[in-house]
Design an enzyme around this catalytic site. Structure first.
Site, PDB file in Angstrom:
ATOM      1  N   HIS A   6       0.634  -1.290  -0.205  1.00 38.71           N
ATOM      2  CA  HIS A   6      -0.086  -0.392   0.002  1.00 38.71           C
ATOM      3  C   HIS A   6       0.699   1.441   0.301  1.00 38.71           C
ATOM      4  O   HIS A   6       1.765   0.769   0.419  1.00 38.71           O
ATOM      5  CB  HIS A   6      -1.021   0.193   1.012  1.00 38.71           C
ATOM      6  CG  HIS A   6      -1.877  -1.516   1.677  1.00 38.71           C
ATOM      7  ND1 HIS A   6      -3.332  -0.994   0.754  1.00 38.71           N
ATOM      8  CD2 HIS A   6      -1.648  -2.414   1.906  1.00 38.71           C
ATOM      9  CE1 HIS A   6      -3.452  -2.196   1.395  1.00 38.71           C
ATOM     10  NE2 HIS A   6      -2.809  -3.838   2.173  1.00 38.71           N
ATOM     11  N   TYR A  23      -2.153  -1.377   9.536  1.00 41.34           N
ATOM     12  CA  TYR A  23      -1.278  -2.091   8.563  1.00 41.34           C
ATOM     13  C   TYR A  23       0.336  -3.174   9.357  1.00 41.34           C
ATOM     14  O   TYR A  23      -0.381  -2.514  10.966  1.00 41.34           O
ATOM     15  CB  TYR A  23      -0.258  -1.161   8.240  1.00 41.34           C
ATOM     16  CG  TYR A  23      -1.073  -0.547   6.506  1.00 41.34           C
ATOM     17  CD1 TYR A  23      -1.374  -1.114   5.381  1.00 41.34           C
ATOM     18  CD2 TYR A  23      -1.092   1.179   7.305  1.00 41.34           C
ATOM     19  CE1 TYR A  23      -2.121   0.511   4.840  1.00 41.34           C
ATOM     20  CE2 TYR A  23      -1.656   2.060   6.298  1.00 41.34           C
ATOM     21  CZ  TYR A  23      -2.723   1.279   4.837  1.00 41.34           C
ATOM     22  OH  TYR A  23      -2.837   1.838   4.391  1.00 41.34           O
ATOM     23  N   HIS A  73      -2.355  -3.189  -3.816  1.00 39.90           N
ATOM     24  CA  HIS A  73      -3.514  -3.471  -2.717  1.00 39.90           C
ATOM     25  C   HIS A  73      -4.742  -2.852  -3.996  1.00 39.90           C
ATOM     26  O   HIS A  73      -6.079  -3.079  -4.484  1.00 39.90           O
ATOM     27  CB  HIS A  73      -3.777  -1.496  -2.105  1.00 39.90           C
ATOM     28  CG  HIS A  73      -5.130  -1.623  -1.395  1.00 39.90           C
ATOM     29  ND1 HIS A  73      -5.416  -0.189  -0.842  1.00 39.90           N
ATOM     30  CD2 HIS A  73      -5.721  -2.874  -1.022  1.00 39.90           C
ATOM     31  CE1 HIS A  73      -6.488  -0.027  -0.205  1.00 39.90           C
ATOM     32  NE2 HIS A  73      -6.968  -1.418  -0.489  1.00 39.90           N
ATOM     33  N   LYS A 111      -8.435   1.487  -5.836  1.00 40.33           N
ATOM     34  CA  LYS A 111      -7.231   2.778  -6.107  1.00 40.33           C
ATOM     35  C   LYS A 111      -6.360   2.511  -7.192  1.00 40.33           C
ATOM     36  O   LYS A 111      -6.125   1.671  -6.880  1.00 40.33           O
ATOM     37  CB  LYS A 111      -7.466   2.811  -4.333  1.00 40.33           C
ATOM     38  CG  LYS A 111      -8.823   2.649  -3.573  1.00 40.33           C
ATOM     39  CD  LYS A 111      -7.823   2.155  -2.182  1.00 40.33           C
ATOM     40  CE  LYS A 111      -9.308   2.725  -0.860  1.00 40.33           C
ATOM     41  NZ  LYS A 111      -9.077   2.896   0.026  1.00 40.33           N
ATOM     42  N   CYS A 120      -3.109   2.803  -4.937  1.00 46.14           N
ATOM     43  CA  CYS A 120      -2.821   1.951  -4.320  1.00 46.14           C
ATOM     44  C   CYS A 120      -1.995   0.823  -4.818  1.00 46.14           C
ATOM     45  O   CYS A 120      -2.337   0.022  -5.294  1.00 46.14           O
ATOM     46  CB  CYS A 120      -3.457   2.101  -2.967  1.00 46.14           C
ATOM     47  SG  CYS A 120      -2.237   1.689  -1.742  1.00 46.14           S
TER      48      CYS A 120
END
Length: 135
Positions: A10, A39, A115, A121, A123
């Site tokens: 991420h 995380y 991710h 996203k 990411c």
């Protein structure tokens, strides 16, 4: 220890050059109703690796994937204008490579993912699976 089948990379979705700490992310996640930082590891701009949530605990970083994954995040992911961008410093690139390598040695059946493979996203703003394919 839980079974780990994925390592998911991420970004913090912060602008290039902005440092982020575990405590800051912990605050963001608690504000969203999480028990603590979601995380397992943070890599800061200097390439220092910090532990977040303990590996033995299920993360809160990727909906539908948390039970069997480790979440790794790097500080950055946005250009100065706020658009998604791979903003990793050379130190972050080195530290991420070493961290992913270590995790793959400890969890040899785990695959590496971005991710964005699991969410709409950008990411982490680079293809982690491709970058770390040889590990």
């Amino acid at each position: 220890m839980r079974k780990i089948t994925k390592i998911i990379v991420h970004c913090t979705a912060t602008k290039a050059g902005r440092e982020v700490t575990v405590a800051e992310i912990d605050g963001w996640h608690r504000a969203r109703g999480f028990r603590c930082i979601g995380y397992h590891y943070l890599v800061n701009l200097k390439g220092e690796v910090f532990a977040g949530r303990p590996e033995a605990e299920i993360g809160a970083h990727c909906l539908g994937q948390n039970a069997e994954s480790i979440g790794v995040v790097y500080a950055g992911g946005l250009a100065a204008d706020g658009t998604p961008a791979d903003t990793r410093t050379p130190q972050q690139e080195t530290a991420l490579r070493e961290l992913i390598s270590d995790l793959r040695k400890r969890f040899p059946s785990a695959t590496v993912h971005s991710h964005y493979e699991f969410a709409a996203k950008a990411c982490p703003c680079f293809d982690a699976g491709e970058e770390y394919v040889e590990m």
